[in-house]
Design an enzyme around this catalytic site. Structure first.
Site, PDB file in Angstrom:
ATOM      1  N   GLU A  27     -73.816  64.145  -4.206  1.00  0.00           N
ATOM      2  CA  GLU A  27     -73.671  64.424  -5.573  1.00  0.00           C
ATOM      3  C   GLU A  27     -72.921  65.846  -5.881  1.00  0.00           C
ATOM      4  O   GLU A  27     -72.869  66.763  -4.864  1.00  0.00           O
ATOM      5  CB  GLU A  27     -75.101  64.880  -6.012  1.00  0.00           C
ATOM      6  CG  GLU A  27     -75.065  65.675  -7.553  1.00  0.00           C
ATOM      7  CD  GLU A  27     -76.618  66.206  -7.674  1.00  0.00           C
ATOM      8  OE1 GLU A  27     -76.825  66.572  -8.933  1.00  0.00           O
ATOM      9  OE2 GLU A  27     -77.231  66.230  -6.744  1.00  0.00           O
ATOM     10  N   GLN A  34     -78.772  61.314 -12.929  1.00  0.00           N
ATOM     11  CA  GLN A  34     -79.790  62.239 -13.329  1.00  0.00           C
ATOM     12  C   GLN A  34     -79.264  62.830 -14.682  1.00  0.00           C
ATOM     13  O   GLN A  34     -78.085  62.959 -14.919  1.00  0.00           O
ATOM     14  CB  GLN A  34     -79.952  63.301 -12.407  1.00  0.00           C
ATOM     15  CG  GLN A  34     -80.661  63.009 -10.844  1.00  0.00           C
ATOM     16  CD  GLN A  34     -80.653  63.848  -9.827  1.00  0.00           C
ATOM     17  OE1 GLN A  34     -79.788  64.677  -9.902  1.00  0.00           O
ATOM     18  NE2 GLN A  34     -81.680  63.896  -8.921  1.00  0.00           N
ATOM     19  N   ASP A  89     -74.909  63.203 -11.924  1.00  0.00           N
ATOM     20  CA  ASP A  89     -75.862  64.165 -12.597  1.00  0.00           C
ATOM     21  C   ASP A  89     -75.129  64.361 -13.832  1.00  0.00           C
ATOM     22  O   ASP A  89     -74.047  65.260 -13.878  1.00  0.00           O
ATOM     23  CB  ASP A  89     -76.005  65.464 -11.664  1.00  0.00           C
ATOM     24  CG  ASP A  89     -77.178  66.141 -12.729  1.00  0.00           C
ATOM     25  OD1 ASP A  89     -76.988  66.588 -13.609  1.00  0.00           O
ATOM     26  OD2 ASP A  89     -78.082  66.337 -11.833  1.00  0.00           O
ATOM     27  N   GLU A 103     -84.331  65.325 -14.295  1.00  0.00           N
ATOM     28  CA  GLU A 103     -84.046  66.601 -13.384  1.00  0.00           C
ATOM     29  C   GLU A 103     -83.540  67.670 -14.311  1.00  0.00           C
ATOM     30  O   GLU A 103     -82.462  68.270 -14.328  1.00  0.00           O
ATOM     31  CB  GLU A 103     -82.999  66.433 -12.395  1.00  0.00           C
ATOM     32  CG  GLU A 103     -83.126  67.578 -11.127  1.00  0.00           C
ATOM     33  CD  GLU A 103     -81.940  67.639 -10.085  1.00  0.00           C
ATOM     34  OE1 GLU A 103     -82.404  67.607  -9.029  1.00  0.00           O
ATOM     35  OE2 GLU A 103     -80.936  67.237 -10.569  1.00  0.00           O
TER      36      GLU A 103
END
Length: 260
Positions: A143, A205, A179, A241
């Protein structure tokens, strides 16, 4: 169909960790994820998920001393043996819980470190980890994390940097963790980015920006984006998240259409 996973590190934080599984199920989630399950035994985590009918969608390899500010160490040349041990620990928990996606955190790189050496270490470590977990059908994800606000010295903060590592690793079970919050800060144009990167994405996310709160609190049209991701054919979990602006349950109105 959009499938949401409650991030138990950031949601339901008024409860002890194992009690958050029940809270997530009661709220309508069918899957959970977390930063680190290692404060509890693998058996206890597995039982909490099983008891409440929850899929464990993702967690990290042991990230080091989180409270002290560590955010992984997979790229650190001085901690290779520790990283190899962490793979075995994560694999124990993955086997117990049935989790099939593990996040490898690269770590924070000191300003005076040799980036080439850190890159080489990360590539070797991820390749080793990928080979160790492949027999269990596990995917590793990497990530990029924003360095403007959240982790200023994190090893990589762009999708291109992570893709470069993935190319060097050369394993089919290594994917991108995208993300939306981090990449909105660093790169923007997240809808087109997801469309372009979808074949290499292993997990997504979400959080709104600024503030890293729930959808509807910032600048992103996340309901539209979730529909777009679904239209593109993404079949994986989408991790929630984010830090609730005023309590987890109070902030779940946006998710009612997706929860059971």
């Amino acid at each position: 169909m959009t499938r949401l996973a409650a991030n138990l590190t950031m949601l339901f934080t008024d409860l002890p960790f194992l009690d958050r599984f029940a809270a997530a199920a009661d709220a309508g989630f069918t899957a959970v994820e977390c930063v680190s399950p290692y404060s509890e035994s693998a058996e206890a985590v597995s039982e909490a998920a099983r008891q409440h009918g929850l899929t464990v969608a993702l967690f990290n390899l042991p990230p080091g001393d989180w409270a002290a500010g560590e955010r992984g160490f997979a790229a650190d040349p001085a901690r290779v043996e520790e990283f190899r041990t962490s793979i075995a620990t994560a694999l124990e928990y993955a086997r117990a819980t049935g989790c099939r996606t593990l996040h490898v955190m690269a770590g924070k790189m000191p300003h005076d470190a040799d980036r080439a050496a850190w890159t080489g270490t990360l590539v070797d470590n991820v390749r080793t980890a990928a080979d160790m977990v492949s027999g269990d059908g596990i995917t590793l994800v990497l990530e990029p994390i924003n360095t403007r606000i959240d982790i200023p010295t994190y090893f990589y903060d762009t999708t291109s940097a992570v893709l470069d590592v993935m190319d060097k690793v050369g394993r089919d079970n290594v994917k991108l963790l995208y993300d939306v919050y981090h990449m909105q800060i660093m790169e923007g144009d997240v809808a087109r980015a997801i469309e372009r990167l979808l074949p290499r994405i292993g997990h997504i996310q979400i959080a709104d920006n600024p503030g890293r709160h729930e959808p509807g609190t910032g600048e992103l049209n996340l309901p539209w984006l979730l529909e777009r991701i679904d239209t593109l054919g993404y079949e994986g979990w989408i991790g929630c998240e984010y830090a609730p602006a005023a309590g987890t349950i109070a902030g779940l109105g946006w998710a009612n259409r997706y929860l059971v």
